[in-house]
Design an enzyme around this catalytic site. Structure first.
Site, PDB file in Angstrom:
ATOM      1  N   ALA A  64       0.868  -1.174   0.000  1.00  0.00           N
ATOM      2  CA  ALA A  64       0.000   0.000   0.000  1.00  0.00           C
ATOM      3  C   ALA A  64       0.908   1.228   0.000  1.00  0.00           C
ATOM      4  CB  ALA A  64      -0.891  -0.022   1.233  1.00  0.00           C
ATOM      5  N   GLY A 109       0.663  -4.889   1.004  1.00  0.00           N
ATOM      6  CA  GLY A 109      -0.517  -4.980   0.136  1.00  0.00           C
ATOM      7  C   GLY A 109      -0.256  -5.765  -1.143  1.00  0.00           C
ATOM      8  N   GLU A 112      -0.577  -9.283  -0.213  1.00  0.00           N
ATOM      9  CA  GLU A 112      -2.003  -9.471   0.104  1.00  0.00           C
ATOM     10  C   GLU A 112      -2.864  -9.572  -1.155  1.00  0.00           C
ATOM     11  OE1 GLU A 112      -1.835  -6.018   2.703  1.00  0.00           O
ATOM     12  OE2 GLU A 112      -2.492  -7.248   4.387  1.00  0.00           O
ATOM     13  N   GLU A 132       4.790  -4.726   7.563  1.00  0.00           N
ATOM     14  CA  GLU A 132       4.019  -3.688   8.268  1.00  0.00           C
ATOM     15  C   GLU A 132       4.475  -3.414   9.700  1.00  0.00           C
ATOM     16  OE1 GLU A 132       2.674  -6.101   6.409  1.00  0.00           O
ATOM     17  OE2 GLU A 132       1.262  -5.196   5.001  1.00  0.00           O
TER      18      GLU A 132
HETATM   19  N1  CAA Z   1       4.569   3.186  -1.050  1.00  0.00           N
HETATM   20  C1  CAA Z   1       4.923   4.334  -1.650  1.00  0.00           C
HETATM   21  N2  CAA Z   1       6.025   4.447  -2.429  1.00  0.00           N
HETATM   22  C2  CAA Z   1       6.777   3.354  -2.575  1.00  0.00           C
HETATM   23  C3  CAA Z   1       6.461   2.123  -1.982  1.00  0.00           C
HETATM   24  C4  CAA Z   1       5.283   2.064  -1.177  1.00  0.00           C
HETATM   25  N3  CAA Z   1       4.859   0.935  -0.580  1.00  0.00           N
HETATM   26  N4  CAA Z   1       7.411   1.222  -2.294  1.00  0.00           N
HETATM   27  C5  CAA Z   1       8.285   1.871  -3.082  1.00  0.00           C
HETATM   28  N5  CAA Z   1       7.905   3.152  -3.264  1.00  0.00           N
HETATM   29  C6  CAA Z   1       8.593   4.187  -4.038  1.00  0.00           C
HETATM   30  C7  CAA Z   1       9.812   4.693  -3.295  1.00  0.00           C
HETATM   31  O1  CAA Z   1       9.458   5.670  -2.344  1.00  0.00           O
HETATM   32  C8  CAA Z   1      10.632   5.257  -4.439  1.00  0.00           C
HETATM   33  O2  CAA Z   1      10.110   6.510  -4.796  1.00  0.00           O
HETATM   34  P1  CAA Z   1      11.117   7.735  -5.140  1.00  0.00           P
HETATM   35  O3  CAA Z   1      11.875   7.254  -6.343  1.00  0.00           O
HETATM   36  O4  CAA Z   1      10.177   8.849  -5.444  1.00  0.00           O
HETATM   37  O5  CAA Z   1      11.967   7.930  -3.958  1.00  0.00           O
HETATM   38  C9  CAA Z   1      10.325   4.291  -5.581  1.00  0.00           C
HETATM   39  O6  CAA Z   1       9.118   3.629  -5.228  1.00  0.00           O
HETATM   40  C10 CAA Z   1      11.397   3.243  -5.765  1.00  0.00           C
HETATM   41  O7  CAA Z   1      11.606   2.607  -4.520  1.00  0.00           O
HETATM   42  P2  CAA Z   1      13.040   2.480  -3.828  1.00  0.00           P
HETATM   43  O8  CAA Z   1      13.955   3.595  -4.232  1.00  0.00           O
HETATM   44  O9  CAA Z   1      12.828   2.285  -2.371  1.00  0.00           O
HETATM   45  O10 CAA Z   1      13.556   1.131  -4.517  1.00  0.00           O
HETATM   46  P3  CAA Z   1      14.606   0.096  -3.918  1.00  0.00           P
HETATM   47  O11 CAA Z   1      14.952  -0.827  -5.029  1.00  0.00           O
HETATM   48  O12 CAA Z   1      15.716   0.769  -3.202  1.00  0.00           O
HETATM   49  O13 CAA Z   1      13.768  -0.746  -2.817  1.00  0.00           O
HETATM   50  C11 CAA Z   1      11.848  -1.882  -1.965  1.00  0.00           C
HETATM   51  C12 CAA Z   1      12.666  -1.531  -3.203  1.00  0.00           C
HETATM   52  C13 CAA Z   1      12.665  -2.826  -1.068  1.00  0.00           C
HETATM   53  C14 CAA Z   1      10.602  -2.617  -2.435  1.00  0.00           C
HETATM   54  C15 CAA Z   1      11.498  -0.602  -1.186  1.00  0.00           C
HETATM   55  O14 CAA Z   1      10.925   0.333  -2.099  1.00  0.00           O
HETATM   56  C16 CAA Z   1      10.510  -0.795  -0.072  1.00  0.00           C
HETATM   57  O15 CAA Z   1      10.874  -1.319   0.977  1.00  0.00           O
HETATM   58  N6  CAA Z   1       9.248  -0.372  -0.283  1.00  0.00           N
HETATM   59  C17 CAA Z   1       8.237  -0.424   0.733  1.00  0.00           C
HETATM   60  C18 CAA Z   1       7.714  -1.831   0.924  1.00  0.00           C
HETATM   61  C19 CAA Z   1       6.715  -1.887   2.063  1.00  0.00           C
HETATM   62  O16 CAA Z   1       7.036  -1.623   3.198  1.00  0.00           O
HETATM   63  N7  CAA Z   1       5.478  -2.260   1.730  1.00  0.00           N
HETATM   64  C20 CAA Z   1       4.418  -2.396   2.710  1.00  0.00           C
HETATM   65  C21 CAA Z   1       3.644  -1.133   2.798  1.00  0.00           C
HETATM   66  S1  CAA Z   1       2.501  -1.165   4.131  1.00  0.00           S
HETATM   67  C22 CAA Z   1       1.149  -2.001   3.541  1.00  0.00           C
HETATM   68  O17 CAA Z   1       1.135  -2.528   2.452  1.00  0.00           O
HETATM   69  C23 CAA Z   1      -0.006  -2.034   4.499  1.00  0.00           C
HETATM   70  C24 CAA Z   1      -1.137  -2.901   4.110  1.00  0.00           C
HETATM   71  O18 CAA Z   1      -1.145  -4.073   4.367  1.00  0.00           O
HETATM   72  C25 CAA Z   1      -2.292  -2.326   3.506  1.00  0.00           C
END
Ligand code: CAA
Length: 259
Positions: A64, A109, A112, A132
């Site tokens: 998400a 998400g 999920e 999360e």
């Molecule tokens: N939400 C918003 N933006 C996200 C995102 C997310 N979940 N995941 C990645 N992005 C964005 C980053 O912010 C980045 O944007 P910018 O270029 O503008 O900075 C872009 O996508 C590329 O990401 P990274 O630079 O971080 O890429 P990376 O290769 O270094 O890392 C990754 C990849 C390990 C997937 C890392 O992006 C990451 O950890 N993302 C978050 C994953 C996460 O925690 N997901 C769970 C969210 S909570 C949820 O989903 C709750 C629920 O159950 C409903």
């Protein structure tokens, strides 16, 4: 649609979540489009299987949208969870089979939404996880429920409490995915599986989905009664007559007509 790329190949539909700047993360706009798309797919009798994937090569869905969630209040958080859950329930309850072709990160998400599909296959580059608790929240789009049901509560709790990601081979080992393919072979494999399913009698396939999904929620005596009912209803279809007739006449059956 802006955030979903959609195409049809014969009776197979392919939907790719498309937010290239955010690794296909799910914000409200994507959820709204997905909701609309699922209504359209559900109403289209010509579609027999839906494949869900992520656009690009790096991510299926990276979760998400953390930016959108970061300032939510308690009530807004609950409403966002409901919005995701409503769409994922719609996906899960689509009468036709769904295949998640997980082509990269499937986190939060993303894991999920994959679990709301009937079948998951993945690329060897795929990464799964529920990160999360590391962000100060619980999984919010069904992860606590579907992961426990799919891989058992012990493994689900380990993944969710630790917030540690797992690679494709571990996802296969614990039963989160059915098969792993080299990245470039994933979509051909998903299509081949979808086409195999689409060639079978659609009413029977949909009845199997209903029997399995509804039956799992019922005590066994009610579940087998549900199966009996659906089994019986197949004998009213043209496709059953053609399928069994062809077998007895030692010929290949005509393409099934969804009747
Ligand atoms: N939400 C918003 N933006 C996200 C995102 C997310 N979940 N995941 C990645 N992005 C964005 C980053 O912010 C980045 O944007 P910018 O270029 O503008 O900075 C872009 O996508 C590329 O990401 P990274 O630079 O971080 O890429 P990376 O290769 O270094 O890392 C990754 C990849 C390990 C997937 C890392 O992006 C990451 O950890 N993302 C978050 C994953 C996460 O925690 N997901 C769970 C969210 S909570 C949820 O989903 C709750 C629920 O159950 C409903």
């Amino acid at each position: 649609m802006t955030h979903i790329l959609f195409e049809k190949k014969g009776s197979v539909a392919i939907a790719a979540i498309h937010r290239p700047n955010a690794l296909n993360a799910l914000n409200s706009a994507v959820l709204d489009e997905l909701d609309e798309l699922l209504d359209a797919v559900g109403a289209d009798d010509a579609i027999r299987v839906l494949i869900l994937t992520g656009s690009g090569e790096k991510a299926f869905v990276a979760g998400a949208d953390i930016g959108e969630m970061s300032t939510l209040t308690k009530a807004e958080g609950e409403a966002f969870g409901k919005k995701g859950n409503d769409v994922f329930l719609k996906l899960e309850r689509l009468p036709i089979p769904t295949i998640a072709a997980v082509n990269g990160y499937a986190l939060g998400g993303g894991c999920e939404i994959g679990m709301a599909c009937d079948i998951r296959i993945c690329a060897d580059t795929a990464v799964f996880g529920q990160p999360e608790t590391g962000l100060g929240i619980t999984p919010g789009f069904g992860g606590t429920q579907r992961l426990s049901r799919l891989v058992g509560p012990g493994m689900a709790k380990q993944m969710i409490y630790s917030a540690k990601n797992i690679k494709a081979d571990e996802a296969l080992r614990i039963g989160l995915v059915n098969a792993i393919y080299p990245q470039e072979e994933l979509m051909p494999a998903a299509l081949k599986l979808a086409e195999t399913i689409a060639r079978n009698a659609p009413i029977a396939v949909r009845a199997c989905k209903e029997a399995i999904d509804r039956g799992l929620e019922l005590p066994m005596d009610e579940a087998v009664a549900l199966e009996e009912n659906l089994f019986g209803s197949c004998f009213e279809t043209e496709d059953q007559k053609e399928g069994m007739g062809a077998f007895l006449e030692k010929r290949r059956h005509e393409p099934y007509r969804n009747r």
